[in-house]
Design a protein around this motif. Structure first.
Motif: not given
Length: 300
Positions: A40-54
């Motif tokens: 997970f952390y290889n691709h995103f630094n945070s949950k917010s960063e994951c949502l931003i990608a969405i």
């Protein structure tokens, strides 16, 4: 976008819709995606960063569709504008983003708020220019203010309609009505040269300056297309490879492109939908559409 990152995004989107953004933890996403914490952390630094990608992914889909809708049509056609505006609402519904927007309402996450603000400014800037396309250069002075009115009305009407009926409103019906209202408001704003605008040119420019868009150059597109083609494998579509190769060849040899080039660009974009290459293909297509727009402006 690699397969693992797409897997994380899809799992996260499903959880954000079902549980809400605030009630979904990173461990929930890790479990749903069946990955390790390190992955997970290889691709995103945070949950917010994951949502931003969405959110970025959905905006790229809408942007590409808007370009395709306008292809070989007159930009002054109000029906094209109505369809383009409505597309963003349809994409948000297709990706179930309405539920996610509701779950992040009032969020104090600075990174997330910055991205939402950027998306709003991009939409205002795009709409202000499209209103000029439709209603003429004479409204340029008030176009940003009209765009703010239009988007404000849309957001309010859509929420109120759901509250009143329990059903989402037809985007085309709402947008068509609002554009008619904007057409009525425009002459009143223009009538008095000394009339004060809320969004003066200085304020509008200050908002636009907050957008940190990557400059689009022919060389940037060529380099990205070459990298894209090099990453294709035997299991990928032969047609997709041919489309990408054609685009690269034409970009490398011409300054002006015809409708065949635009048709191939649309086909290239569609070919990679629902594949591991979808996100990068969308981004390349957006860069090319923007570059074509820049060239058209230079020729007018």
């Amino acid at each position: 976008m690699n397969k693992r990152k797409r897997q994380i995004i899809r799992s996260a989107r499903k959880l954000f819709i079902e549980q809400g953004f605030n009630d979904t933890s990173i461990m929930d996403i890790i479990a749903a995606a069946n990955i390790s914490k390190g992955t997970f952390y290889n691709h995103f630094n945070s949950k917010s960063e994951c949502l931003i990608a969405i959110l970025e992914e959905a905006r790229e889909v809408a942007t590409n569709r808007r370009y395709e809708v306008a292809m070989n049509k007159e930009l002054s056609d109000v029906n094209v504008l109505i369809e383009q505006i409505s597309l963003l609402m349809h994409v948000n519904r297709e990706h179930n983003l309405v539920r996610i927007f509701e779950s992040i309402s009032g969020s104090n996450d600075h990174e997330l708020k910055a991205v939402m603000e950027k998306h709003l400014i991009l939409e205002l800037y795009w709409l202000s220019n499209r209103l000029v396309d439709v209603f003429g250069e004479k409204i340029r002075r008030v176009s940003f203010e009209l765009a703010v009115y239009a988007i404000g009305m849309m957001q309010s009407i859509l929420r109120t309609y759901v509250s009143a009926t329990g059903q989402p409103a037809s985007p085309e019906m709402v947008v068509s009505t609002i554009i008619k209202n904007v057409e009525t408001i425009a002459p009143r704003l223009l009538k008095n040269e000394n009339q004060e605008l809320i969004f003066t040119p200085d304020i509008s420019q200050a908002l636009i300056n907050k957008i940190e868009d990557r400059p689009v150059s022919k060389q940037l597109i060529i380099d990205q297309l070459k990298g894209f083609i090099n990453n294709l494998t035997e299991v990928d579509s032969n047609k997709g490879y041919e489309y990408a190769s054609y685009l690269l060849k034409e970009l490398d040899s011409k300054e002006e492109w015809d409708s065949i080039f635009e048709a191939v660009l649309s086909a290239f974009n569609r070919t990679y939908s629902n594949t591991p290459h979808e996100a990068e293909a969308h981004q390349i297509a957006i860069y090319i559409w923007r570059y074509l727009d820049i060239n058209k402006e230079k020729r007018t």
